[in-house]
Scaffold this motif. Structure first.
Motif, PDB file in Angstrom:
ATOM      1  N   GLU A  48       0.835  -1.208   0.000  1.00 46.13           N
ATOM      2  CA  GLU A  48       0.000   0.000   0.000  1.00 46.13           C
ATOM      3  C   GLU A  48       0.868   1.256   0.000  1.00 46.13           C
ATOM      4  OE1 GLU A  48      -1.095  -2.643   1.543  1.00 46.13           O
ATOM      5  OE2 GLU A  48      -3.190  -2.784   0.963  1.00 46.13           O
ATOM      6  N   ARG A  55       5.846   3.955  -8.097  1.00 47.38           N
ATOM      7  CA  ARG A  55       5.244   4.506  -9.311  1.00 47.38           C
ATOM      8  C   ARG A  55       5.703   5.951  -9.517  1.00 47.38           C
ATOM      9  NH1 ARG A  55       4.468   0.245 -10.337  1.00 47.38           N
ATOM     10  NH2 ARG A  55       2.642  -0.958 -10.974  1.00 47.38           N
TER      11      ARG A  55
ATOM     12  N   MET B   1      -3.434   2.252  -8.945  1.00 44.85           N
ATOM     13  CA  MET B   1      -2.917   0.872  -8.928  1.00 44.85           C
ATOM     14  C   MET B   1      -3.814  -0.003  -8.071  1.00 44.85           C
ATOM     15  SD  MET B   1      -0.933  -1.705  -9.240  1.00 44.85           S
ATOM     16  CE  MET B   1       0.291  -0.975 -10.306  1.00 44.85           C
ATOM     17  N   ASP B   2      -4.225  -1.059  -8.649  1.00 47.00           N
ATOM     18  CA  ASP B   2      -5.165  -1.946  -7.971  1.00 47.00           C
ATOM     19  C   ASP B   2      -4.409  -3.047  -7.231  1.00 47.00           C
ATOM     20  OD1 ASP B   2      -7.271  -3.440  -7.163  1.00 47.00           O
ATOM     21  OD2 ASP B   2      -7.577  -4.391  -9.120  1.00 47.00           O
ATOM     22  N   LEU B   3      -4.459  -2.949  -5.909  1.00 38.81           N
ATOM     23  CA  LEU B   3      -3.732  -3.931  -5.111  1.00 38.81           C
ATOM     24  C   LEU B   3      -4.635  -5.044  -4.611  1.00 38.81           C
ATOM     25  CD1 LEU B   3      -1.432  -1.639  -2.966  1.00 38.81           C
ATOM     26  CD2 LEU B   3      -0.856  -3.017  -4.956  1.00 38.81           C
ATOM     27  N   SER B   4      -5.902  -4.989  -5.009  1.00 42.93           N
ATOM     28  CA  SER B   4      -6.848  -5.912  -4.394  1.00 42.93           C
ATOM     29  C   SER B   4      -6.666  -7.346  -4.873  1.00 42.93           C
ATOM     30  CB  SER B   4      -8.281  -5.457  -4.672  1.00 42.93           C
ATOM     31  OG  SER B   4      -8.542  -5.510  -6.055  1.00 42.93           O
ATOM     32  N   ARG B   5      -5.963  -7.520  -5.957  1.00 39.42           N
ATOM     33  CA  ARG B   5      -5.862  -8.880  -6.482  1.00 39.42           C
ATOM     34  C   ARG B   5      -4.522  -9.551  -6.192  1.00 39.42           C
ATOM     35  NH1 ARG B   5     -10.304  -7.923  -9.359  1.00 39.42           N
ATOM     36  NH2 ARG B   5      -9.534  -5.920 -10.067  1.00 39.42           N
ATOM     37  N   GLY B  41      -6.718 -11.458   0.974  1.00 42.28           N
ATOM     38  CA  GLY B  41      -6.727  -9.996   0.988  1.00 42.28           C
ATOM     39  C   GLY B  41      -7.165  -9.418   2.315  1.00 42.28           C
ATOM     40  N   LEU B  65       1.699  -7.803  -9.157  1.00 43.02           N
ATOM     41  CA  LEU B  65       0.986  -6.558  -9.464  1.00 43.02           C
ATOM     42  C   LEU B  65       0.419  -6.642 -10.867  1.00 43.02           C
ATOM     43  CD1 LEU B  65       3.678  -4.113  -8.056  1.00 43.02           C
ATOM     44  CD2 LEU B  65       1.628  -4.974  -6.926  1.00 43.02           C
ATOM     45  N   PRO B  66      -0.708  -5.987 -11.093  1.00 43.92           N
ATOM     46  CA  PRO B  66      -1.275  -6.018 -12.437  1.00 43.92           C
ATOM     47  C   PRO B  66      -0.310  -5.388 -13.430  1.00 43.92           C
ATOM     48  CG  PRO B  66      -2.481  -4.501 -10.996  1.00 43.92           C
ATOM     49  CD  PRO B  66      -1.506  -5.220 -10.143  1.00 43.92           C
ATOM     50  N   GLU B  68       0.873  -3.096 -16.120  1.00 43.53           N
ATOM     51  CA  GLU B  68       0.406  -1.734 -16.318  1.00 43.53           C
ATOM     52  C   GLU B  68       1.365  -1.037 -17.276  1.00 43.53           C
ATOM     53  OE1 GLU B  68       0.513   1.121 -13.052  1.00 43.53           O
ATOM     54  OE2 GLU B  68      -1.673   1.106 -13.126  1.00 43.53           O
TER      55      GLU B  68
END
Lengths: 181, 181
Positions: A48, A55, B1-5, B41, B65-66, B68
């Motif tokens: 997090e 980035r 940035m989507d960290l949920s996955r 998660g 991480l996705p 990107e």
DNA sequence: CCACCTCCTTGCCATTTCCGCAAGAGCCCT
DNA sequence: AGGGCTCTTGCGGAAATGGCAAGGAGGTGG
């Protein structure tokens, strides 16, 4: 793996860019105190926090970790199937598959199988029975064999003890030493 | 940035290897419940947890991480020096450096400097004075110039207003368009 | 020498998160 | 039904978190 220097690396990337704590913190949407403590190693480095920071800095998370020779040790779980115990000795994505296989002794020949590939095997201990098409062989300790697995074949242990076998094979039908490397 | 996955990816890597929760947790030296919650998660993904896990799985943290597209925007701080304001318009590690430079008007020519490199500049606004060896030039809005910076040179604004200049240069002595790409 | 500025650190503390344990849910196989 | 395997989750004491604001450190200028 030494994680104690992650904060220091983060700080040095920030300094390279001549950014202040407040500036990077604002860009990454966190408070300056949090960033300060993170850089000082006084906070856990969670994704997090790290992902927005990396980035903004244009770096990857890996860039914060010490360079490390990839661990060459193979760490895979053994596979148990039909009483056999197969211990993988090569990486999952390796071009050549290596296993130490323990065959339990059985009294009847299993069904012969056919598939693409080429196999080489070495008997570490026990006595191994190999049926290859119409031909029948028995291999003792220290003996080796190689064959095209497109020929119907069956392998099992005979006698009282299990047979331990080092087995090397690839997936296609070519001899291993002719594979392009 | 989507960290949920992140947890889901972690789990799928584990499943690819046919490892149980307990097995991976033991290898990475954490409790199965912690790993379970991480994969679900329900825990923060800290490096303390992730690094041992990725090491065991033979993957990089980035793999969680996705994908990107790298952010193409340039996000660097302006640099102030000798009253000039330089806004970097290219990445730090780019082969060619681009800046928008604001030169404050001064009445005396600054000292001429020499260094390796080649420079191209374009006057956005204001009037720019360029001394290049023995030659003197004045450039108005819309005018451009290019020169080898190994020639002693000085650049400053004349008149009442600051001059805004788009400046492109590289570090070595070759013309930019002859650089190997 | 003091005032002032910028940059960074840190004590405080209410709140959140952590995490091992052990119970149990879900599933498959016999 | 029972057992084995895998995974989830409630619990609760312990630890970590993070915004705020005070203050330290260092530099600059009057």
């Amino acid at each position: 793996m030494d994680l104690s220097r992650v904060g220091q690396r983060l700080r040095s990337y920030r300094h390279e860019r001549n950014w202040t704590l407040d500036e990077l913190a604002a860009r990454a949407q966190m408070s300056p105190s949090t960033l300060s403590r993170l850089e000082a190693g006084k906070r856990q480095a969670s994704l997090e926090l790290l992902v927005p920071l990396t980035r903004q800095l244009g770096i990857r998370v890996e860039d914060l970790l010490p360079d490390e020779q990839a661990d060459p040790r193979i760490r895979r779980s053994e596979i148990r199937r039909h009483g056999q115990v197969m211990v993988p000795l090569s990486a999952e994505n390796a071009p050549i598959h290596t296993y130490k296989i323990t065959y339990p002794p059985i009294s009847e020949a299993p069904e012969q199988k056919t598939h693409d590939g080429y196999e080489w095997l070495f008997v570490i201990s026990g006595r191994l029975r190999l049926h290859l098409g119409d031909q029948h062989f028995t291999l003792g300790r220290g003996e080796a064999a190689e064959f095209d697995t497109r020929t119907p074949h069956a392998v099992w242990a005979v006698g009282k003890r299990a047979a331990q076998v080092l087995s090397i094979f690839n997936d296609d039908g070519e001899r291993m030493h002719t594979r392009a490397v």
